[in-house]
Design a protein around this motif. Structure first.
Motif, mmCIF file in Angstrom:
data_model
loop_
_atom_site.group_PDB
_atom_site.id
_atom_site.type_symbol
_atom_site.label_atom_id
_atom_site.label_comp_id
_atom_site.label_asym_id
_atom_site.label_seq_id
_atom_site.Cartn_x
_atom_site.Cartn_y
_atom_site.Cartn_z
ATOM 1 N N ARG A 25 0.833 -1.203 0.000
ATOM 2 C CA ARG A 25 0.000 0.000 0.000
ATOM 3 C C ARG A 25 0.865 1.248 0.000
ATOM 4 N NH1 ARG A 25 -4.933 0.075 3.889
ATOM 5 N NH2 ARG A 25 -5.858 1.033 2.044
ATOM 6 N N ALA A 44 2.015 1.531 5.314
ATOM 7 C CA ALA A 44 1.950 2.034 3.939
ATOM 8 C C ALA A 44 3.194 2.852 3.625
ATOM 9 C CB ALA A 44 0.701 2.892 3.752
ATOM 10 N N ASP A 368 -9.346 2.329 -7.714
ATOM 11 C CA ASP A 368 -8.215 1.649 -7.074
ATOM 12 C C ASP A 368 -8.602 0.208 -6.728
ATOM 13 O OD1 ASP A 368 -5.836 1.123 -5.748
ATOM 14 O OD2 ASP A 368 -6.461 2.103 -3.888
ATOM 15 N N VAL A 372 -4.415 -0.062 -3.497
ATOM 16 C CA VAL A 372 -3.044 0.433 -3.332
ATOM 17 C C VAL A 372 -2.994 1.653 -2.420
ATOM 18 C CG1 VAL A 372 -1.127 1.550 -4.556
ATOM 19 C CG2 VAL A 372 -2.214 -0.483 -5.517
ATOM 20 N N ALA A 374 -3.727 4.165 0.514
ATOM 21 C CA ALA A 374 -4.185 4.188 1.910
ATOM 22 C C ALA A 374 -4.343 5.637 2.331
ATOM 23 C CB ALA A 374 -3.174 3.478 2.807
#
Length: 379
Positions: A25, A44, A368, A372, A374
């Motif tokens: 992420r 992330a 998305d 991917v 965050a």
């Protein structure tokens, strides 16, 4: 996949494609001035947009500016100021005084507007078009550089305030406005409900109201009211208002500094936590909502539409805040935490209604599908 026209765009796309392949992420970040408002997952990786920068065009006669998303907000505003123009929505610069860390993309992705919101309109009202990369690394273009150019859904304004949940903004076109020729600030010593009543009364009249803030100071309650517009209109409004209500006119430089500090949340109200364990709550409510009978320090903006409260950060207070805002058709958010651990049992955002949850889920799937991005904020 074909190369994009700028190396910085290729770098962003490569990072997205790598995250898709790794099932990892990304947290989109420009200058990082709004890190405290994001609740993205800690694992992330950062997708830094600052290399994608630069003002691409500015047409003063057409009141349009186009710039890359990583362009410092200070650079954009300085370029506009040289020609007597400005961003009418006064995006908050939530970094330290004198810092230039905030970016244009961060301002648009957060969708935040400053003191003039109630009169000038929201940030998304000034977004003409955007270019972005979705969660599959595909380049997208929405809108353009004129007001009447949208057939179908206005996706460019959807991305304003999406907090990086849907796509990486790479280029933004905004409508800008000339700086008003005249400005004046009035101060009225009024309790909150009397101040709201006065604002609602004046709001129904053809007066150049531009921004307001009410606060309970140590020396008493005070309503600050900013007027902007043609010189004759501002002078006439000042004469009418001061003849009917006791008011003072602060020094202009002092007044401008106060509005700038309010915009950037550098007023003492925002920077000094009144009690241990208290956080800053933001309630967005209809302007006509009466004053809340609450025991905590309060600051009111947007002619009553935005109310800031320093209140405890616990589950019971969170539930009451969300319920209070919902009862008048608004919503509440825990804006600033006293400490990270204090948020463990405190809901920063009320759950969205099921219908909105479904819409958000469908938008996320469309933009998305691999999850991917965050972003960490409801949009």
């Amino acid at each position: 996949m074909a190369h994009l026209p700028d190396p910085s765009l290729n770098a962003l796309r490569d990072s997205i494609l790598a995250a898709v392949a790794d099932r990892s992420r990304l947290r989109i970040r420009g200058g990082g001035s709004k890190n405290g408002l994001c609740t993205a997952t800690a694992d992330a990786a950062v997708l830094d947009t600052r290399a994608c920068c630069g003002i691409l065009s500015h047409e003063p006669g057409e009141l349009v500016l186009t710039a890359r998303a990583g362009t410092p907000l200070a650079e954009v505003e300085a370029a506009l100021a040289e020609l007597g123009q400005a961003l009418a929505f006064e995006p908050p610069r939530l970094s330290a005084e004198g810092s230039t860390s905030g970016t244009l993309g961060g301002a648009v992705a957060s969708g935040l507007s400053g003191p003039a919101r109630a009169s000038a309109g929201a940030l998304r009202d000034f977004v003409l078009g955007v270019q972005a990369l979705n969660g599959k690394g595909e380049p997208l273009t929405f809108g353009g550089q004129v007001m009447k150019n949208v057939a179908g859904y206005d996706i460019s304004r959807l991305l304003a305030g999406s907090w990086g949940n849907l796509a990486v903004l790479t280029e933004i076109s905004l409508k800008v406005l000339p700086v008003a020729p005249a400005e004046a600030t009035l101060q009225f010593a009024l309790p909150q409900q009397a101040a709201l009543d006065l604002l609602h009364n004046w709001g129904a009249q053809p007066l150049p109201l531009h921004a307001s803030r009410w606060q309970q100071h140590a020396e008493g309650p005070l309503l600050h009211l900013r007027l902007r517009g043609a010189r004759a209109a501002v002078d006439a409004a000042v004469q009418m208002m001061t003849s009917n209500h006791a008011a003072t006119l602060p020094d202009q430089a002092e007044a401008v500094a106060g509005w700038t500090a309010c915009r950037d949340q550098r007023l003492d109200f925002f920077t000094r936590t009144p009690a241990s364990g208290h956080g800053l709550w933001r309630l967005s409510v209809p302007q006509v909502t009466p004053a809340f009978d609450l025991p905590w320090p309060t600051l009111v903006e947007w002619h009553g539409g935005q109310r800031w409260l320093w209140a405890p950060c616990d589950a019971a207070t969170a539930a009451s805040m969300h319920a209070l805002a919902a009862s008048v058709g608004g919503h509440a958010m825990l804006w600033q935490l006293p400490a990270q651990e204090a948020a463990q049992d405190c809901t920063r955002h009320a759950p969205l209604p099921d219908v909105l949850q479904r819409i958000h889920h469908q938008l996320k799937q469309a933009f998305d599908p691999h999850g991917v991005f965050a972003g960490g904020q409801p949009f």
